[in-house]
Design a protein around this motif. Structure first.
Motif, short mmCIF file in Angstrom:
data_model
loop_
_atom_site.label_atom_id
_atom_site.label_comp_id
_atom_site.label_asym_id
_atom_site.label_seq_id
_atom_site.Cartn_x
_atom_site.Cartn_y
_atom_site.Cartn_z
N THR A 143 0.82 -1.22 0.00
CA THR A 143 0.00 0.00 0.00
C THR A 143 0.85 1.27 0.00
N ASN A 144 2.12 1.17 0.40
CA ASN A 144 3.01 2.33 0.38
C ASN A 144 3.71 2.51 -0.95
N GLY A 145 3.38 1.66 -1.93
CA GLY A 145 3.96 1.78 -3.27
C GLY A 145 5.26 1.02 -3.47
N LEU A 146 5.82 0.46 -2.40
CA LEU A 146 7.06 -0.31 -2.51
C LEU A 146 6.74 -1.78 -2.75
N PRO A 147 7.68 -2.54 -3.29
CA PRO A 147 7.41 -3.95 -3.54
C PRO A 147 7.14 -4.73 -2.26
N ARG A 148 6.03 -5.45 -2.28
CA ARG A 148 5.74 -6.37 -1.19
C ARG A 148 6.41 -7.72 -1.44
N GLN A 149 6.42 -8.10 -2.73
CA GLN A 149 7.12 -9.32 -3.13
C GLN A 149 7.51 -9.19 -4.59
N VAL A 150 8.65 -9.76 -4.92
CA VAL A 150 9.11 -9.86 -6.29
C VAL A 150 9.40 -11.33 -6.56
N GLN A 151 8.82 -11.85 -7.66
CA GLN A 151 8.97 -13.27 -7.96
C GLN A 151 9.51 -13.47 -9.37
N THR A 152 10.23 -14.57 -9.54
CA THR A 152 10.63 -14.97 -10.88
C THR A 152 10.11 -16.38 -11.14
N TRP A 153 9.91 -16.69 -12.42
CA TRP A 153 9.32 -17.97 -12.82
C TRP A 153 10.28 -18.76 -13.70
N PHE A 154 11.55 -18.39 -13.69
CA PHE A 154 12.53 -19.07 -14.54
C PHE A 154 12.97 -20.38 -13.90
N THR A 155 13.25 -21.38 -14.73
CA THR A 155 13.79 -22.64 -14.21
C THR A 155 15.22 -22.43 -13.73
N GLU A 215 17.69 -23.97 -14.66
CA GLU A 215 18.56 -24.11 -15.83
C GLU A 215 18.47 -22.91 -16.75
N MET A 216 17.51 -22.03 -16.49
CA MET A 216 17.30 -20.82 -17.30
C MET A 216 16.89 -21.15 -18.74
N THR A 217 16.25 -22.30 -18.92
CA THR A 217 15.82 -22.68 -20.27
C THR A 217 14.34 -22.47 -20.49
N GLY A 218 13.60 -22.15 -19.43
CA GLY A 218 12.16 -21.96 -19.57
C GLY A 218 11.57 -21.45 -18.27
N TYR A 219 10.29 -21.78 -18.04
CA TYR A 219 9.57 -21.26 -16.88
C TYR A 219 9.00 -22.41 -16.05
N THR A 220 8.87 -22.16 -14.75
CA THR A 220 8.28 -23.14 -13.83
C THR A 220 6.83 -22.77 -13.54
N LYS A 221 6.14 -23.67 -12.94
CA LYS A 221 4.76 -23.39 -12.53
C LYS A 221 4.71 -22.76 -11.15
N ALA A 222 5.79 -22.89 -10.41
CA ALA A 222 5.86 -22.31 -9.06
C ALA A 222 6.90 -21.20 -9.04
N PRO A 223 6.52 -20.00 -8.61
CA PRO A 223 7.48 -18.89 -8.63
C PRO A 223 8.52 -19.01 -7.53
N LYS A 224 9.60 -18.26 -7.71
CA LYS A 224 10.65 -18.17 -6.71
C LYS A 224 10.59 -16.78 -6.09
N ASN A 225 10.44 -16.69 -4.81
CA ASN A 225 10.37 -15.41 -4.12
C ASN A 225 11.77 -14.82 -3.95
N VAL A 284 21.07 -17.62 -9.77
CA VAL A 284 21.08 -17.67 -11.23
C VAL A 284 19.72 -17.30 -11.80
N ASN A 285 18.64 -17.75 -11.17
CA ASN A 285 17.31 -17.51 -11.75
C ASN A 285 16.46 -16.55 -10.93
N ALA A 286 17.09 -15.74 -10.08
CA ALA A 286 16.33 -14.75 -9.31
C ALA A 286 17.29 -13.77 -8.65
N GLY A 287 17.07 -12.50 -8.86
CA GLY A 287 17.95 -11.51 -8.25
C GLY A 287 17.46 -10.10 -8.48
N ILE A 288 18.09 -9.17 -7.78
CA ILE A 288 17.77 -7.75 -7.92
C ILE A 288 19.07 -6.95 -7.90
N GLN A 289 19.20 -6.05 -8.84
CA GLN A 289 20.23 -5.03 -8.74
C GLN A 289 19.56 -3.76 -8.26
#
Length: 1005
Positions: free
Chosen positions: A393-405, A407-417, A541-546
């Motif tokens: 509600t304050n405009g900042l990220p509550r959660q950021v998720q990625t859906w990459f495998t 192996e970085m070859t595709g996407y998963t059905k379960a996200p990574k927080n 490898v499959n989730a990060g933030i700069q």
């Protein structure tokens, strides 16, 4: 002896006029060039041709050379006998000033031609970064001869020619200075005026700032300009202003231009480059132009003549004025011909028709670029390619998720927080107690496929916090956080906390840390004078933030050797006079990056900006097929030879016949087009070297760019190659130099309108020359320009391949930044990395390779550079080196094995993946698997301190192979490994710094 009285009379008159320092035309001096006539490395670029008409023991020449350089008396002159080519030693200098040179010499051959070389120099230092030094005066005359010199001897030598080694080095006519007396007379004649105006056509760019050209003395100031243009032409001309007093807030306005028949060119089609324009990011630019007394300012006027303009002569007015001065009106007369200019005439850049590109907005709209997908908003959740951002509600990220495998070859059905908790600003009062804020929810102000923007406002009893955020389709989030004091308040702390999920914080780079495993704890303080550091990348490898910390005054610093010249500005909010910093530490729930600013007091109404940017990584899955089938040849060569190597893409560097000038690939564009056409016929793609970090002095627009002050060219100490010193004021930074063709570049100042020109230039090259992409040698622009470039390069189905090379930025000259961290904002639009020059491929760890070299955690793949890299270690990341950059590291044997195995459509499963079906049990000897139906290629490389043996642990089921039937072989690869077979369970010997490429297969049914 027969006396030529007419000739003698001419010499006497010339001598008298020389002594009176009258205009140079009084001697009928010829100004020209003499290519190849002398050795510039020992004699310089300029000479005076003297004619000794009679045999005499002593010659005196008074040379009205009108030099623009300062302190001529501190530079050597060399007198040469044209008949023998020998230097005349017996020379006496009576005086050397900017206006004239008065010299005596002994004419060794008597009557004849003699040369005076007056700016000899030598280059010292590195060949590509020369320090041009002008030779100091020397004394070669004998004492006996000097005693014979009669100082009262009148000039008896004719000055016939002023020559430069070529037209490019010539000073004539715009760098031949007016004398002090001529300038004083001009000023006296125009007493009471604040400034004088000298209209100039585009063929004579104004070059000097502190001197009037003699041409203006001859022509005088005027209130009229006449020109000729084609229909549809981007016509340009200049108004040269000479300030007789300080001028502030210079303004220039244009009327409509009309013909007697009532035809019109609207004033809206006319502008002045020096007072208004469009910024590189598409915003209006108004320039408060100030001109110091006794200075010259070129005003470049741009007119877009409509293609529908009726031929005829158009008349109008230009009004020029400044604060507290009377304006002056210039009558403009433009004849429009019946000829139609194609594309505004930009195919003829020598006419300055491309200056309008400086105000271009091409490709500014933030349309989605492949492979990215349109943004989607559901409630407070935003979906983008492979990632999700949930807002609090304050405009900042509550959660950021990625859906990459993994192996970085595709996407998963379960996200990574990525986050363990929401981002939050922690504010503590002077008593150490947390200050609570009440938030009023997120308001989305813009929802488009490429950009989503929102605002959220929060209040405490003492502070108002306004959060403005924007998320773009590639995963870039920009936050502007405006903190306003509602009353005077003392704060113990105001910090941004980024809590990472521990599983998404395996690696780190930035804040003085080389890429690799994240340290458990880190303390960091601001040091912008020496360190180009304002944030870090933390991730897996499959989730990060700069993230990077900014304020409202952020300016992108220079990089690649020049950071110390223009470093970061300390953000007043985050830096807080040295109190701010960053601490990263592990907690029970994860890893917290605490970005603190320290204690401070805010007065009522005071505003601080705690801005920051986020980049969510990876940007997209790995395109391994592009890696296997796209093979770079990084050198100019004929297309047949390149094709024979198996390469598919050739990079054309600068300093080559079809692309000679650094970052200005327009002059030899016809040769470039012919080459590209031939390459395309043979199935090759062609990319060119072109960036904006520096710009060749051969650019047609150089003088117009210099008229913009420090907007395009960075301020600096000057120096460098002789051309720069002779034709530029001292305020610049000399950059890369190519000795073979004498191409001297100057450093670009950073984010400016040259980037608009750059994007337009790319567009022109795609549509008119057929380039398939660009090779970037480090980057001096931001992601806005990168997106624009990618759009024009990929238009209408063009491939738009971009690869980025970087030298190691982790040194004192570059502010100890990591190349990957520095350029991460560009990664979403790159196709290949080539990191890194000066990287040590032998001593760095596997995690360094993964994070700083390979590009894999960001959805990219790369190649090795320095010394060809380590081929064994490279294959763990799918990397080879590049043809034929390193002669002792040929990638073709490995390419051949790729083809024999059939790498395309194989699945790359790296050692970093928990699903990797082959391991060695030894962390210092990782294994990566390339899996396909019925076979697998396993790359093994050692970082162990000595020779070792490992035992392969193979999950045959994951490989889809029957261990009873499978074989393990090492195919023979030249300069890599001998042929060998291994039994399952057999110990595998691995030499220090080497490895294996093993084929696991079984007979086909």
């Amino acid at each position: 002896m027969e006396i030529n009285y007419r000739r003698m009379k001419k010499i006497v008159i010339a001598a008298i006029l020389s002594l009176l320092i009258l205009p140079v035309t009084a001697q009928n001096i010829q100004y020209g060039v003499c290519p190849g006539c002398w050795n510039t490395d020992s004699l310089g670029n300029h000479r005076v041709v003297l004619q000794v008409e009679e045999n005499a023991k002593l010659a005196r020449a008074v040379i009205p050379w009108r030099r623009r350089d300062n302190y001529p008396g501190k530079k050597r002159i060399i007198v040469q006998d044209a008949a023998t080519g020998l230097r005349i030693n017996n020379v006496k200098i009576q005086s050397l000033t900017r206006e004239t040179g008065d010299i005596f010499f002994e004419p060794a051959s008597g009557k004849g031609t003699y040369y005076v070389y007056y700016m000899p120099y030598k280059n010292e230092g590195r060949a590509n970064y020369p320090k041009g030094q002008y030779l100091k005066p020397d004394t070669t005359a004998s004492g006996a001869w000097l005693q014979t010199v009669d100082d009262k001897l009148p000039p008896n030598v004719l000055v016939s020619d002023m020559q430069s080694i070529d037209q490019f080095n010539s000073f004539y006519p715009m760098e031949m200075i007016a004398t002090q007396q001529e300038t004083a007379e001009l000023v006296k004649h125009n007493a009471g005026r604040a400034f004088l105006v000298f209209p100039e056509d585009r063929a004579h760019p104004i070059r000097m700032k502190s001197d009037l050209p003699f041409r203006w003395i001859q022509n005088g100031p005027t209130t009229a300009f006449k020109g000729e243009a084609a229909k549809g032409e981007n016509f340009t001309w200049q108004l040269g202003l000479y300030a007789l007093e300080n001028l502030d807030e210079l303004k220039i306005s244009f009327s409509d231009l009309t013909t007697a028949a009532g035809n019109r060119i609207a004033a809206k089609n006319i502008s002045c480059l020096n007072t208004a324009g469009i910024t590189y990011d598409g915003k209006p630019l108004l320039i408060n132009l100030h001109i110091n007394k006794d200075q010259v300012q070129a005003l470049w006027c741009l007119m877009n003549v409509p293609s529908s303009a009726v031929p005829g002569t158009y008349h109008g007015k230009v009004t020029v004025g400044a604060r507290n001065t009377s304006p002056q009106v210039i009558e403009v007369s433009l004849t429009v011909t019946d000829q139609l200019a194609k594309h505004g005439g930009v195919d003829e850049p020598s006419k300055m028709t491309r200056l309008t590109w400086l105000n271009s907005t091409i490709a500014q709209n933030n349309t989605v670029i492949a492979p990215y997908t349109p943004l989607k908003v559901k409630g407070n959740t935003i979906d983008l390619l492979g990632r999700t951002v949930q807002l609090n509600t304050n405009g900042l990220p509550r959660q950021v998720q990625t859906w990459f495998t993994p192996e970085m070859t595709g996407y998963t059905k379960a996200p990574k927080n990525i986050l363990s908790e929401p981002l939050q600003f922690v504010v503590k009062g002077n008593d150490g107690q947390h200050i609570a804020f009440k938030s009023y929810g997120v308001n989305f102000s813009r929802v488009e496929p490429g950009t989503v923007e929102w605002t959220a406002i929060s209040f405490s009893s003492d502070l108002r916090m306004e959060v403005k955020g924007s998320l773009e389709f590639d995963g870039f989030i920009a936050y502007t956080v405006r903190v306003t004091a509602l009353k005077e308040v003392a704060l113990q702390e105001l910090a941004l906390q980024i809590p990472f999920n521990k599983n998404a914080a395996t690696y780190m780079m930035g804040l003085g840390q080389k890429g690799g495993n994240r340290p458990a704890d880190l303390e960091w303080k601001w040091d912008v004078a020496k360190k180009n550091q304002d944030g870090a990348w933390i991730g897996a490898v499959n989730a990060g933030i700069q993230y990077s910390l900014r304020d409202e005054k952020y300016v992108r610093p220079l990089n690649t050797n020049f950071y110390l010249t223009k470093p970061l500005l300390l953000p007043s909010s985050w830096g807080n006079d040295g109190k701010g910093g960053i601490s990263i530490h592990e907690t029970a729930n994860g890893v917290v990056a605490n970005n603190y600013s320290g204690a401070r007091t805010m007065k009522k109404g005071e505003v601080l900006f705690y801005n920051f940017n986020l980049l969510i990584t990876p940007f997209h899955p790995l395109n391994t097929n592009f890696q296997w089938r796209t093979r770079f040849y990084h050198r100019y060569n004929n297309p047949d030879s390149i094709k024979a190597t198996g390469a598919t893409v050739v990079n054309i560097h600068h300093a080559t016949p079809i692309n000679p000038w650094i970052n200005y690939p327009f002059i030899e564009h016809e040769k470039m087009k012919a080459y590209i056409n031939e390459a395309h016929e043979k199935g090759l793609k062609v990319k060119i070297y072109n960036t904006v970090r520096e710009l060749s002095n051969r650019a047609w627009e150089i003088w117009a760019l210099k008229s913009l002050g420090h907007e395009v060219y960075s301020p600096g100490p000057g120096g460098g190659f002789s051309w720069l010193q002779e034709h530029s004021d001292t305020d610049y930074i000399a950059a890369w130099f190519v000795p073979e063709i004498k191409d001297a570049a100057v450093v670009n100042s950073g984010m400016n309108r040259w980037h608009n020109y750059y994007v337009e230039g790319m567009n022109w090259l795609v549509n008119n020359v057929g380039i398939d992409g660009i090779y970037l040698d480090d980057v001096a622009f931001d992601r806005i320009t990168m997106k624009r470039i990618k759009r024009v390069l990929t238009q209408a189905g063009h491939p738009g391949i971009i690869d980025l090379h970087s030298a190691n930025q982790y040194n004192k000259y570059d502010g100890f930044n990591n190349s990957a961290n520095l350029y991460m904002e560009h990664f979403p639009y790159l196709n290949r990395l080539w990191f890194g020059e000066y990287f040590d491929y032998e001593k760095n760890t596997p995690d360094f390779f993964l994070t700083e070299v390979s590009g894999i955690p960001f959805g990219l793949m790369g190649e090795m550079l320095e010394g060809g890299g380590n081929p064994y270690r490279g294959m763990v990341y799918g990397m080879t080196n590049r043809m034929p950059w390193t002669e002792n590291a040929d990638p073709r044997p490995i390419w051949a094995e790729w083809d024999a195995f059939g790498m395309e459509n194989s699945e790359m499963i790296g050692y970093w993946s928990p699903n990797c079906p082959v391991t060695t049990g030894t962390p210092q000897v990782p294994a990566t698997v390339y899996r396909k139906q019925g076979a697998a290629l396993v790359a093994i490389a050692s970082w162990a301190a000595a020779d070792t043996t490992v035992q392969l642990v193979i999950d045959w089921k994951k490989l889809g192979l029957d261990p009873a039937k499978a074989t393990i072989t090492a195919p023979a690869i030249k300069n890599f490994q001998p042929a060998r077979s291994f039994l399952p369970g057999e110990a595998l010997p691995v030499s220090k710094g080497k490895g294996w490429l093993l084929l696991l297969s079984q007979p086909k049914k």
